[in-house]
Design a protein around this motif. Structure first.
Motif, mmCIF file in Angstrom:
data_model
loop_
_atom_site.group_PDB
_atom_site.id
_atom_site.type_symbol
_atom_site.label_atom_id
_atom_site.label_comp_id
_atom_site.label_asym_id
_atom_site.label_seq_id
_atom_site.Cartn_x
_atom_site.Cartn_y
_atom_site.Cartn_z
ATOM 1 N N ASP A 122 0.835 -1.205 0.000
ATOM 2 C CA ASP A 122 0.000 0.000 0.000
ATOM 3 C C ASP A 122 0.869 1.255 0.000
ATOM 4 O O ASP A 122 0.555 2.240 -0.686
ATOM 5 N N ILE A 123 1.945 1.213 0.778
ATOM 6 C CA ILE A 123 2.847 2.377 0.816
ATOM 7 C C ILE A 123 3.485 2.603 -0.546
ATOM 8 O O ILE A 123 3.529 3.733 -1.055
ATOM 9 N N LEU A 124 3.966 1.533 -1.165
ATOM 10 C CA LEU A 124 4.617 1.688 -2.462
ATOM 11 C C LEU A 124 3.623 2.118 -3.543
ATOM 12 O O LEU A 124 4.015 2.760 -4.526
ATOM 13 N N SER A 125 2.349 1.800 -3.362
ATOM 14 C CA SER A 125 1.362 2.158 -4.381
ATOM 15 C C SER A 125 1.140 3.657 -4.485
ATOM 16 O O SER A 125 0.652 4.142 -5.515
ATOM 17 N N ILE A 126 1.488 4.413 -3.425
ATOM 18 C CA ILE A 126 1.250 5.858 -3.447
ATOM 19 C C ILE A 126 2.523 6.651 -3.741
ATOM 20 O O ILE A 126 2.499 7.880 -3.729
ATOM 21 N N VAL A 127 3.635 5.964 -4.001
ATOM 22 C CA VAL A 127 4.870 6.668 -4.352
ATOM 23 C C VAL A 127 4.637 7.466 -5.629
ATOM 24 O O VAL A 127 4.084 6.956 -6.609
ATOM 25 N N GLY A 128 5.055 8.713 -5.606
ATOM 26 C CA GLY A 128 4.854 9.597 -6.737
ATOM 27 C C GLY A 128 3.871 10.705 -6.431
ATOM 28 O O GLY A 128 3.927 11.777 -7.027
ATOM 29 N N LEU A 129 2.964 10.441 -5.505
ATOM 30 C CA LEU A 129 2.031 11.480 -5.079
ATOM 31 C C LEU A 129 2.739 12.437 -4.126
ATOM 32 O O LEU A 129 3.678 12.053 -3.427
ATOM 33 N N SER A 130 2.275 13.668 -4.073
ATOM 34 C CA SER A 130 2.788 14.596 -3.074
ATOM 35 C C SER A 130 2.441 14.066 -1.693
ATOM 36 O O SER A 130 1.422 13.382 -1.501
ATOM 37 N N LEU A 131 3.267 14.375 -0.720
ATOM 38 C CA LEU A 131 3.191 13.720 0.587
ATOM 39 C C LEU A 131 1.823 13.858 1.264
ATOM 40 O O LEU A 131 1.284 12.848 1.734
ATOM 41 N N ASP A 180 7.602 5.474 -13.421
ATOM 42 C CA ASP A 180 7.294 4.101 -13.015
ATOM 43 C C ASP A 180 5.877 3.923 -12.480
ATOM 44 O O ASP A 180 5.495 2.802 -12.146
ATOM 45 N N THR A 181 5.098 5.002 -12.369
ATOM 46 C CA THR A 181 3.763 4.876 -11.802
ATOM 47 C C THR A 181 2.706 5.383 -12.777
ATOM 48 O O THR A 181 2.994 6.182 -13.674
ATOM 49 N N VAL A 182 1.478 4.941 -12.532
ATOM 50 C CA VAL A 182 0.374 5.423 -13.362
ATOM 51 C C VAL A 182 0.196 6.920 -13.197
ATOM 52 O O VAL A 182 -0.273 7.602 -14.123
ATOM 53 N N ILE A 242 6.684 7.290 -21.269
ATOM 54 C CA ILE A 242 7.425 6.025 -21.337
ATOM 55 C C ILE A 242 7.431 5.443 -19.933
ATOM 56 O O ILE A 242 7.907 6.092 -18.991
ATOM 57 N N GLY A 243 6.888 4.244 -19.786
ATOM 58 C CA GLY A 243 6.877 3.591 -18.481
ATOM 59 C C GLY A 243 8.123 2.758 -18.265
ATOM 60 O O GLY A 243 8.734 2.274 -19.226
ATOM 61 N N VAL A 244 8.515 2.614 -17.003
ATOM 62 C CA VAL A 244 9.643 1.747 -16.659
ATOM 63 C C VAL A 244 9.134 0.649 -15.727
ATOM 64 O O VAL A 244 8.354 0.909 -14.809
ATOM 65 N N SER A 245 9.576 -0.569 -15.979
ATOM 66 C CA SER A 245 9.014 -1.726 -15.266
ATOM 67 C C SER A 245 9.690 -2.010 -13.939
ATOM 68 O O SER A 245 9.225 -2.865 -13.182
ATOM 69 N N TRP A 246 10.799 -1.298 -13.638
ATOM 70 C CA TRP A 246 11.566 -1.629 -12.437
ATOM 71 C C TRP A 246 11.105 -0.867 -11.194
ATOM 72 O O TRP A 246 11.696 -1.010 -10.126
ATOM 73 N N GLY A 247 10.081 -0.069 -11.307
ATOM 74 C CA GLY A 247 9.640 0.753 -10.178
ATOM 75 C C GLY A 247 8.549 0.114 -9.352
ATOM 76 O O GLY A 247 8.579 -1.091 -9.102
ATOM 77 N N ALA A 255 -0.332 -1.978 -15.524
ATOM 78 C CA ALA A 255 -1.037 -0.773 -15.089
ATOM 79 C C ALA A 255 -0.524 0.450 -15.843
ATOM 80 O O ALA A 255 -1.304 1.367 -16.173
ATOM 81 N N LEU A 256 0.780 0.486 -16.134
ATOM 82 C CA LEU A 256 1.350 1.598 -16.897
ATOM 83 C C LEU A 256 0.806 1.606 -18.321
ATOM 84 O O LEU A 256 0.481 2.667 -18.871
ATOM 85 N N VAL A 257 0.698 0.417 -18.917
ATOM 86 C CA VAL A 257 0.146 0.314 -20.269
ATOM 87 C C VAL A 257 -1.297 0.812 -20.280
ATOM 88 O O VAL A 257 -1.708 1.578 -21.160
ATOM 89 N N GLN A 258 -2.072 0.376 -19.298
ATOM 90 C CA GLN A 258 -3.469 0.782 -19.238
ATOM 91 C C GLN A 258 -3.617 2.290 -19.039
ATOM 92 O O GLN A 258 -4.588 2.897 -19.497
ATOM 93 N N ALA A 259 -2.633 2.899 -18.372
ATOM 94 C CA ALA A 259 -2.668 4.351 -18.161
ATOM 95 C C ALA A 259 -2.260 5.131 -19.410
ATOM 96 O O ALA A 259 -2.444 6.343 -19.460
ATOM 97 N N GLY A 260 -1.682 4.418 -20.381
ATOM 98 C CA GLY A 260 -1.304 5.080 -21.632
ATOM 99 C C GLY A 260 0.175 5.125 -21.927
ATOM 100 O O GLY A 260 0.602 5.809 -22.862
ATOM 101 N N ALA A 261 0.991 4.408 -21.147
ATOM 102 C CA ALA A 261 2.432 4.376 -21.424
ATOM 103 C C ALA A 261 2.690 3.681 -22.760
ATOM 104 O O ALA A 261 2.091 2.645 -23.064
#
Length: 223
Positions: free
Chosen positions: A39-48, A167-169, A183-188, A194-200
């Protein structure tokens, strides 16, 4: 001119141990049950504040602010204690290759604070490669397009010649909302599908693949 905007956490550097440890410590400091690691990793990229609000939906404004402060304190302690945020393999080679091109300019769009981003770039000696830095201090949280829109305006770049690498949607949604490509990266921290579905388009598996993927985007050969 082509503008390439990189995300930071999960794209350039692997910060998962710092992020998970700091968020866990923040919740424990307030006597709250820490969220699961995934759950924590799922929100990485959002402002705190946005990230904390998603992890603790019942939190009022005061508790969100307290969790944010506790997270920042724990993160600072971890960094000063020597916990690393290493670059992913191939990061420097990809950045230096793109930066050497006369028709390419680089930037960063991240949910980190400017202070945190500057610390990362200084530690890895990367600051001089980036002409623009957009952070959580400058604009609304991803996936709002403001960071990309502002970066393009600052540098005179057009949306159709702008690419976000992330690396995130949230990164991909931000790019698409600004009229740019992603361009999505798979290592994140988000699954490739999910990146493909978001349009990467495309999603790459190694930084060695970035420059060829970038070239295909602008030659009409992307698959």
């Amino acid at each position: 001119m082509k503008l390439v905007l990189f995300d930071c956490d999960g794209t350039l550097v692997d910060s998962q141990h710092m992020i998970v440890g700091s968020m866990t410590a923040a919740f424990m400091t307030l006597g709250r049950e820490p969220p699961p690691r995934d759950d924590i990793l799922s929100i990485v990229g959002l402002s705190l504040p946005v990230a904390v609000g998603q992890l603790d939906p019942a939190a009022d404004e005061a508790r969100v602010a307290a969790l944010v402060d506790a997270y920042k304190a724990a993160f600072f302690e971890a960094r000063t204690g020597g916990l690393a945020e290493p670059l992913y393999p191939g990061t420097v080679a990809a950045i230096t290759t793109l930066a050497a091109r006369e028709d390419v300019i680089l930037g960063i769009a991240t949910g980190k604070s400017r202070r945190g981003l500057e610390a990362i770039l200084a530690h890895h000696d990367l600051r001089d490669y980036f002409a623009v830095l957009k952070t959580a201090d400058d604009a609304p949280s991803k996936p709002h397009p403001a960071m990309v829109v502002d970066a393009m305006a600052e540098l005179g770049a057009e949306p159709e010649r702008t690419v976000v690498v992330g690396d995130t949607v949230f990164d991909i949604q931000m790019a698409r909302a600004a009229g740019a490509r992603g361009i999505g990266v798979s290592w994140g921290y988000h699954p490739p599908q999910a990146l493909v579905q978001a349009g990467a388009h495309p999603v790459i598996d190694h930084f060695d693949d970035l420059v060829p993927a970038f070239d295909r985007l602008f030659s009409g050969e992307a698959t």
